[in-house]
Design an enzyme around this catalytic site. Sequence first.
Site, PDB file in Angstrom:
ATOM      1  N   ASN A 294      -0.953  -2.355  14.414  1.00  0.00           N
ATOM      2  CA  ASN A 294       0.463  -2.692  14.286  1.00  0.00           C
ATOM      3  C   ASN A 294       1.080  -3.068  15.631  1.00  0.00           C
ATOM      4  O   ASN A 294       1.925  -3.959  15.708  1.00  0.00           O
ATOM      5  CB  ASN A 294       1.233  -1.532  13.647  1.00  0.00           C
TER       6      ASN A 294
ATOM      7  N   LYS B 192      11.926  -8.893   4.823  1.00  0.00           N
ATOM      8  CA  LYS B 192      11.081 -10.080   4.622  1.00  0.00           C
ATOM      9  C   LYS B 192      11.136 -10.429   3.133  1.00  0.00           C
ATOM     10  O   LYS B 192      11.630  -9.622   2.330  1.00  0.00           O
ATOM     11  CB  LYS B 192       9.655  -9.840   5.103  1.00  0.00           C
TER      12      LYS B 192
ATOM     13  N   CYS C  96       7.440  -0.449   9.082  1.00  0.00           N
ATOM     14  CA  CYS C  96       6.277  -0.070   9.901  1.00  0.00           C
ATOM     15  C   CYS C  96       6.378  -0.461  11.374  1.00  0.00           C
ATOM     16  O   CYS C  96       6.332   0.406  12.242  1.00  0.00           O
ATOM     17  CB  CYS C  96       5.016  -0.660   9.289  1.00  0.00           C
TER      18      CYS C  96
ATOM     19  N   THR D 148       0.717   6.771   8.163  1.00  0.00           N
ATOM     20  CA  THR D 148       0.418   6.438   9.555  1.00  0.00           C
ATOM     21  C   THR D 148       0.801   7.635  10.414  1.00  0.00           C
ATOM     22  O   THR D 148       1.974   7.999  10.480  1.00  0.00           O
ATOM     23  CB  THR D 148       1.233   5.194   9.973  1.00  0.00           C
TER      24      THR D 148
ATOM     25  N   GLY E  44      11.268  -6.459  11.736  1.00  0.00           N
ATOM     26  CA  GLY E  44      11.905  -5.261  11.186  1.00  0.00           C
ATOM     27  C   GLY E  44      10.919  -4.601  10.246  1.00  0.00           C
ATOM     28  O   GLY E  44       9.707  -4.736  10.405  1.00  0.00           O
TER      29      GLY E  44
ATOM     30  N   LEU F 250       2.557 -15.787  13.787  1.00  0.00           N
ATOM     31  CA  LEU F 250       3.084 -16.654  14.844  1.00  0.00           C
ATOM     32  C   LEU F 250       4.301 -17.419  14.330  1.00  0.00           C
ATOM     33  O   LEU F 250       4.479 -18.587  14.651  1.00  0.00           O
ATOM     34  CB  LEU F 250       2.000 -17.627  15.325  1.00  0.00           C
ATOM     35  N   HIS F 251       5.101 -16.757  13.511  1.00  0.00           N
ATOM     36  CA  HIS F 251       6.324 -17.412  13.012  1.00  0.00           C
ATOM     37  C   HIS F 251       7.509 -16.864  13.786  1.00  0.00           C
ATOM     38  O   HIS F 251       7.846 -15.684  13.674  1.00  0.00           O
ATOM     39  CB  HIS F 251       6.497 -17.158  11.515  1.00  0.00           C
ATOM     40  N   ALA F 252       8.131 -17.735  14.555  1.00  0.00           N
ATOM     41  CA  ALA F 252       9.286 -17.281  15.341  1.00  0.00           C
ATOM     42  C   ALA F 252      10.427 -16.920  14.403  1.00  0.00           C
ATOM     43  O   ALA F 252      10.590 -17.522  13.343  1.00  0.00           O
ATOM     44  CB  ALA F 252       9.702 -18.384  16.301  1.00  0.00           C
TER      45      ALA F 252
HETATM   46  N1  LIG Z   1       5.333   0.565   3.513  1.00  0.00           N
HETATM   47  C1  LIG Z   1       4.304  -0.048   4.054  1.00  0.00           C
HETATM   48  O1  LIG Z   1       4.183  -1.273   4.010  1.00  0.00           O
HETATM   49  C2  LIG Z   1       3.221   0.747   4.746  1.00  0.00           C
HETATM   50  C3  LIG Z   1       2.010   0.113   5.058  1.00  0.00           C
HETATM   51  C4  LIG Z   1       1.018   0.855   5.689  1.00  0.00           C
HETATM   52  C5  LIG Z   1       1.233   2.183   6.002  1.00  0.00           C
HETATM   53  N2  LIG Z   1       2.425   2.777   5.698  1.00  0.00           N
HETATM   54  C6  LIG Z   1       2.601   4.185   6.034  1.00  0.00           C
HETATM   55  O2  LIG Z   1       2.462   4.945   4.846  1.00  0.00           O
HETATM   56  C7  LIG Z   1       3.344   6.062   4.864  1.00  0.00           C
HETATM   57  C8  LIG Z   1       4.247   6.032   3.642  1.00  0.00           C
HETATM   58  O3  LIG Z   1       5.071   4.882   3.730  1.00  0.00           O
HETATM   59  P1  LIG Z   1       5.920   4.363   2.475  1.00  0.00           P
HETATM   60  O4  LIG Z   1       6.514   3.063   2.897  1.00  0.00           O
HETATM   61  O5  LIG Z   1       5.096   4.456   1.258  1.00  0.00           O
HETATM   62  O6  LIG Z   1       7.065   5.498   2.454  1.00  0.00           O
HETATM   63  P2  LIG Z   1       8.112   5.778   1.267  1.00  0.00           P
HETATM   64  O7  LIG Z   1       9.272   6.406   1.942  1.00  0.00           O
HETATM   65  O8  LIG Z   1       8.294   4.552   0.449  1.00  0.00           O
HETATM   66  O9  LIG Z   1       7.351   6.842   0.349  1.00  0.00           O
HETATM   67  C9  LIG Z   1       7.109   8.166   0.698  1.00  0.00           C
HETATM   68  C10 LIG Z   1       7.327   8.994  -0.565  1.00  0.00           C
HETATM   69  O10 LIG Z   1       6.828  10.320  -0.359  1.00  0.00           O
HETATM   70  C11 LIG Z   1       7.668  11.209  -1.077  1.00  0.00           C
HETATM   71  N3  LIG Z   1       7.454  12.562  -0.540  1.00  0.00           N
HETATM   72  C12 LIG Z   1       7.858  13.103   0.612  1.00  0.00           C
HETATM   73  N4  LIG Z   1       7.437  14.386   0.735  1.00  0.00           N
HETATM   74  C13 LIG Z   1       6.717  14.644  -0.387  1.00  0.00           C
HETATM   75  C14 LIG Z   1       6.005  15.791  -0.858  1.00  0.00           C
HETATM   76  N5  LIG Z   1       5.931  16.917  -0.146  1.00  0.00           N
HETATM   77  N6  LIG Z   1       5.395  15.707  -2.067  1.00  0.00           N
HETATM   78  C15 LIG Z   1       5.437  14.573  -2.798  1.00  0.00           C
HETATM   79  N7  LIG Z   1       6.102  13.469  -2.411  1.00  0.00           N
HETATM   80  C16 LIG Z   1       6.726  13.505  -1.222  1.00  0.00           C
HETATM   81  C17 LIG Z   1       9.057  10.655  -0.844  1.00  0.00           C
HETATM   82  O11 LIG Z   1       9.973  11.129  -1.809  1.00  0.00           O
HETATM   83  C18 LIG Z   1       8.801   9.155  -0.953  1.00  0.00           C
HETATM   84  O12 LIG Z   1       8.977   8.672  -2.273  1.00  0.00           O
HETATM   85  C19 LIG Z   1       4.072   5.982   6.187  1.00  0.00           C
HETATM   86  O13 LIG Z   1       3.409   6.769   7.134  1.00  0.00           O
HETATM   87  C20 LIG Z   1       3.968   4.524   6.564  1.00  0.00           C
HETATM   88  O14 LIG Z   1       4.023   4.314   7.952  1.00  0.00           O
HETATM   89  C21 LIG Z   1       3.407   2.093   5.074  1.00  0.00           C
END
Ligand SMILES: NC(=O)c1ccc[n+]([C@@H]2O[C@H](COP(=O)([O-])OP(=O)(O)OC[C@H]3O[C@@H](n4cnc5c(N)ncnc54)[C@H](O)[C@@H]3O)[C@@H](O)[C@H]2O)c1
Length: 441
Positions: free
Chosen positions: A211, A324, A263, A122, A260, A253-255
């Site tokens: 979001n 969650k 995201c 994101t 947290g 819509l769940h209070a």
């Molecule tokens: N977690 C979710 O539910 C979710 C849902 C939609 C979007 N996103 C978005 O996706 C992105 C990733 O989120 P996430 O929850 O997977 O994060 P995360 O922290 O679980 O995973 C990121 C991974 O990238 C690795 N990393 C960092 N720099 C690197 C590099 N140069 N080369 C290789 N690996 C590298 C880290 O070691 C880590 O394991 C964020 O921008 C987040 O906002 C997350």
Amino acid sequence: MKIAIIGGGYVGLVSGACFAEFGVDVAVFEADPAKRAMLLEGKIPIYEPGLDKLVADNSAAGRLSFPTTMEIGITGAEAIFIAVGTPTRRGDGHADLSYVFAAVEQVVLALDHPAIIVTKSTVPVGTGRKIAEIAHRLRPDLKIEVASNPEFLREGSAITDFMRPDRVVVGADTDWARDVLQRLYRPLYLIETPIVFAGLETAELIKYAANGFLAMKITFINEMADLCEKVGADVNDVARGIGLDGRIGRKFLHAGPGFGGSCFPKDTLALMRIAEEAGAPSRLIQSVVSVNDQRKIAMVERVVAACGGSVTGKRIAVLGLAFKPETDDMREAPSLPLIGGLLDAGATVVGFDPVAMGVAKAVLPSAMTFAPDVATALTGADALVLVTEWNEFRALAPQRLGELMRGKVVVDLRNVFDPIAMRESGFRYLAIGRAQLPEKD
Ligand SMILES: NC(=O)c1ccc[n+]([C@@H]2O[C@H](COP(=O)([O-])OP(=O)(O)OC[C@H]3O[C@@H](n4cnc5c(N)ncnc54)[C@H](O)[C@@H]3O)[C@@H](O)[C@H]2O)c1
């Protein structure tokens, strides 16, 4: 078709395994040596239902690999997805793009063939253009294009969300980029998943707008819950009554104790900053951020009040630590400020979570204790605070609570228990947005 994914976290690993399941040859490069070693041994560094099997099956089929270097990973890849973290930058609330830019630089310097760089992380509006600038500055010799493909999966149901999404969003400026992503998502196109093609900036904003809207919906029902408590209404019925209106919808819509996770908190903050800097500040999103922050802290007062005005010396069992159910993710979990506040107020806190214990121990204060199971957490407790609605907590009968606990206070921050059954068993039961029943004589 071959693709590479940079970052093997929640999004990178799930997307990689799912694309491999679509029949694509996927290399997921994870920079953290400890996580990479686990992946190479067939272990999954995160908890996500079904992911272990999907990874094992696709690794065995030779479609999913975890290369030891980025160079190996991107060899021959038509598209390279950036799926690294974009946490909140310390101090100003902006998204920290240092991981994204570092990954992009590594990729473009190592590339030896034309490719599309796709942001799955994101990222704020304008990031795709900056990535394109970096690519063209560092590798003027190579045809590199940038596309945006934001991810909407939810932890806990990530595989289903990826395989059967409501829509796929693709931000791309050229036929080449659109064609590569269209081929990649063909299995979803065949099951009639809507694919929204847009420009780069629009795709980037769609993710934040989605979001921001969902966070606003949660915050709205939380405020209605406060109002319900004051006027003797029931927020569960209000949520159902408004949610059955197709224009509103029943989801989100769940209070509860405030949102947290990895995201919503960071994305609402970043959206607030993006809008301010663009000269179109969003007062709605500003309110969502501050109302939610205050709400999480206010949960401490709620528990203190339920315990008769003081928790000093009281043993409080906190059930559910992850933000969650069905995840071990503790990022911005409501349990964090709650437990910190209860300890500051002099309580003894015993926590339990079905899967997040390992992660929780690393981030929660050492002054609390962790129980190996629900029964141990509840034994001798003066009060129970239910923070995360894991299924195994839903089944806790008041009679069982009565046998284990010393006190008779239950604070249910997810409205999972039956208020009447609680009252019949002599508990002082406090839920969210539901009028408190008078205590049994
Ligand atoms: N977690 C979710 O539910 C979710 C849902 C939609 C979007 N996103 C978005 O996706 C992105 C990733 O989120 P996430 O929850 O997977 O994060 P995360 O922290 O679980 O995973 C990121 C991974 O990238 C690795 N990393 C960092 N720099 C690197 C590099 N140069 N080369 C290789 N690996 C590298 C880290 O070691 C880590 O394991 C964020 O921008 C987040 O906002 C997350």
